[in-house]
Design a protein around this motif. Structure first.
Motif, PDB file in Angstrom:
ATOM      1  N   VAL A 366       0.823  -1.115  -0.029  1.00 49.72           N
ATOM      2  CA  VAL A 366      -0.045   0.050  -0.035  1.00 49.72           C
ATOM      3  C   VAL A 366       0.787   1.313  -0.100  1.00 49.72           C
ATOM      4  N   TYR A 367       0.464   2.217  -1.070  1.00 52.72           N
ATOM      5  CA  TYR A 367       1.299   3.495  -1.010  1.00 52.72           C
ATOM      6  C   TYR A 367       0.056   4.431  -0.547  1.00 52.72           C
ATOM      7  N   LEU A 368       0.196   5.189   0.531  1.00 52.64           N
ATOM      8  CA  LEU A 368      -0.754   6.063   1.159  1.00 52.64           C
ATOM      9  C   LEU A 368      -0.121   7.688   1.070  1.00 52.64           C
ATOM     10  N   PHE A 369      -1.130   8.302   0.079  1.00 54.77           N
ATOM     11  CA  PHE A 369      -0.944   9.686  -0.064  1.00 54.77           C
ATOM     12  C   PHE A 369      -1.748  10.519   0.692  1.00 54.77           C
ATOM     13  N   SER A 370      -1.287  11.284   1.596  1.00 51.69           N
ATOM     14  CA  SER A 370      -2.089  12.071   2.570  1.00 51.69           C
ATOM     15  C   SER A 370      -1.390  13.285   3.379  1.00 51.69           C
ATOM     16  N   SER A 371      -1.874  14.374   3.721  1.00 53.68           N
ATOM     17  CA  SER A 371      -0.891  15.383   4.262  1.00 53.68           C
ATOM     18  C   SER A 371      -1.188  15.066   5.813  1.00 53.68           C
ATOM     19  N   PHE A 372      -1.725  14.103   6.360  1.00 56.48           N
ATOM     20  CA  PHE A 372      -1.674  14.012   7.778  1.00 56.48           C
ATOM     21  C   PHE A 372      -2.061  15.250   8.623  1.00 56.48           C
ATOM     22  N   VAL A 373      -3.159  15.830   8.045  1.00 57.11           N
ATOM     23  CA  VAL A 373      -3.797  16.899   9.038  1.00 57.11           C
ATOM     24  C   VAL A 373      -4.795  16.624  10.190  1.00 57.11           C
ATOM     25  N   ASP A 374      -5.293  15.294  10.149  1.00 60.10           N
ATOM     26  CA  ASP A 374      -6.000  14.976  11.257  1.00 60.10           C
ATOM     27  C   ASP A 374      -5.418  13.439  11.469  1.00 60.10           C
ATOM     28  N   ASP A 375      -6.353  12.964  12.450  1.00 58.25           N
ATOM     29  CA  ASP A 375      -5.767  11.346  12.982  1.00 58.25           C
ATOM     30  C   ASP A 375      -6.247  10.274  12.015  1.00 58.25           C
ATOM     31  N   ASP A 376      -7.109  10.466  11.145  1.00 59.28           N
ATOM     32  CA  ASP A 376      -7.796   9.363  10.345  1.00 59.28           C
ATOM     33  C   ASP A 376      -6.667   8.694   9.679  1.00 59.28           C
ATOM     34  N   PRO A 377      -5.843   9.498   8.821  1.00 56.66           N
ATOM     35  CA  PRO A 377      -4.762   8.579   8.170  1.00 56.66           C
ATOM     36  C   PRO A 377      -3.938   7.678   9.060  1.00 56.66           C
ATOM     37  N   VAL A 378      -3.649   8.196  10.284  1.00 50.57           N
ATOM     38  CA  VAL A 378      -2.714   7.461  11.298  1.00 50.57           C
ATOM     39  C   VAL A 378      -3.336   6.426  11.924  1.00 50.57           C
ATOM     40  N   GLU A 379      -4.982   6.178  11.785  1.00 53.27           N
ATOM     41  CA  GLU A 379      -5.469   5.178  12.197  1.00 53.27           C
ATOM     42  C   GLU A 379      -5.499   4.187  11.144  1.00 53.27           C
ATOM     43  N   LEU A 380      -5.644   4.632   9.899  1.00 54.55           N
ATOM     44  CA  LEU A 380      -5.465   3.657   8.634  1.00 54.55           C
ATOM     45  C   LEU A 380      -4.303   3.235   8.396  1.00 54.55           C
TER      46      LEU A 380
END
Length: 451
Positions: A366-380
């Motif tokens: 998995v390659y995840l592209f996100s700015s991480f401005v909230d907690d949802d990407p961390v949980e993902l």
């Protein structure tokens, strides 16, 4: 070169009025000096009326260079990025390029008042310097406009600069667009030369080495012969010396499926400033280039978008149909805030953190592209790692470089989230705006690892 136009900037009305005022006042007071002085403005009018139209000759050349000095594909002997025959310079979205436009007086007369405005594309913002200048040029003298623009995805053509030259009296001006040599376009669609792979593989032969014996080209081990082993795998040299049969095994190579996950929620339409690209634009550009590089290398690759309560997706593949569907989905993700529809069917989701890991192929990377401005990407990331997925994170920085307290606090929170993602075992790349995307994907994601 476009057609020249010559304009008379002054009809001489003020000069006639000045003549009448000076002459009348001189007659009233009986001053011969004022009467004589009243004739001077008339000489100005005569120069404007009987003067010849200017015929200015200019040589213009434009040079565009990527500001970080990184090459795009081949390079010239002096290390500059190679140009195509059409004068197109390639770069990454969000990168800055330097434009130098040199204007030389190719005529034999001095240009007293020269004004130049370069033909910058409307969609490309100027971030420093100015595409405008004014100068006085002696014969064969030159002046240079130097400025920097920030790239946007797509290809943009520069127009010829607009030039205006005035004569010595300032009453006549010649306006035209001289032909420009050198670079005339910029492109933000270059591809990644290579994208390092992780350790997720399936049971099909491929290019990713594993820690198990099988079909391959790299030596793995020698074991005792077993009935049914291929004759070609027998170590005949050992048999000749010891009369014992042994089988040579080579390191098995497996194919891998990859899924590029792009965070396209409303929080991703944020940029550091209004002059910079939003996170979604940079994420889609990175995902697009990664997808193309992996498919070109023969790895089945898919796309999943995270948008509101939907997960638009394209199953991993390498065929032309997969490429077309992936391109349509990525374009829709880029414009999702404005468009609101998807070119392919997509499943709904109430909680993408829970649903997305369940829908991915079990052996995929998995390659995840996100700015991480909230907690949802961390949980993902944590959910993906808990299910054993190899995860690579490319996170565009949208809080860097700002000095206000609120943004600095957000930058600290984002740094904490990236650290939490790293603690799960994911490979995390913090993509600063100044870093070249090509260099980032080529050098920072990591080397091929064995399973």
């Amino acid at each position: 070169m476009t057609g020249r136009t010559v304009d008379r900037l002054d009809g001489g009305e003020w000069a006639i009025a000045a003549t009448l005022v000076f002459a009348g006042f001189g007659l009233v007071v009986g001053s011969q000096l004022l009467v004589v002085a009243a004739t001077l403005p008339l000489w100005y009018v005569a120069a404007a009326v009987f003067g010849t139209e200017p015929d200015t000759m200019l040589d213009v050349r434009r040079r565009i260079t990527v500001s970080d000095g990184s090459s795009r594909g081949s390079t010239t002997d002096d290390g500059e990025p190679a140009r195509s025959d059409s004068g197109v310079v390639a770069g990454d979205p969000g990168e800055t390029v330097t434009v130098r436009t040199t204007v030389r007086n190719a005529g034999s007369d001095t240009i007293v008042d020269l004004r130049v405005v370069d033909g910058v594309p409307d969609a490309v913002p100027v971030v420093s310097g100015s595409p405008r200048t004014s100068a006085t040029l002696e014969p064969l003298a030159e002046t240079t406009l130097e400025y920097e623009v920030e790239l946007r995805r797509g290809e943009y053509a520069f127009d010829d600069p607009t030039v205006r030259a005035r004569d010595l009296t300032g009453t006549m001006a010649e306006t035209w667009r001289p032909s420009t040599d050198g670079d005339d376009a910029i492109r933000c669609s270059s591809v990644v030369e290579s994208v390092p792979l992780g350790d997720g593989t399936n049971d099909y032969a491929g290019e990713v080495p594993t820690d198990e014996g099988g079909s391959g080209v790299e030596f793995y081990s020698v074991r005792d012969y077993e009935p049914g082993d291929p004759v070609g795998s027998i170590d005949w040299r050992r048999y000749a010396g010891t009369r014992e049969l042994a089988t040579v095994e080579y390191r098995a190579e497996r194919a891998t499926r990859i899924v590029c996950v792009v965070d396209a929620r409303s929080s991703q339409f944020r940029a550091a400033t209004t002059a910079h690209l939003p996170a979604i634009e940079r994420s889609v550009a990175a995902a697009e280039r990664t997808f193309e590089a992996l498919v070109d290398a023969g790895h089945p690759t898919g796309i999943v978008g995270i948008y509101a309560d939907q997960l638009p997706s394209v199953a991993p593949g390498t065929d032309p149909a997969t490429r077309r569907e992936a391109s349509r989905v990525l374009d829709a993700l880029r414009d999702s805030e404005r468009v609101g529809y998807w070119p392919v069917a997509q499943p709904d989701t109430d909680d993408f953190v829970t649903d997305l890991p369940r829908r991915l192929p079990g052996e995929a990377q998995v390659y995840l592209f996100s700015s991480f401005v909230d907690d949802d990407p961390v949980e993902l990331v944590a959910a993906l790692r808990a299910r054993g997925y190899a995860v690579r994170v490319v996170s565009p920085a949208v809080t860097a470089g700002e000095t206000d307290i609120a943004t600095r606090l957000e930058a600290l929170d984002r740094g904490t989230r990236l650290a939490r993602a790293r603690s799960t075992g994911a490979r995390v790349i913090d993509w600063e705006r100044e870093r070249s995307l090509g260099v980032l994907l080529r050098d920072a994601i990591g080397e091929v690892r064995t399973r």
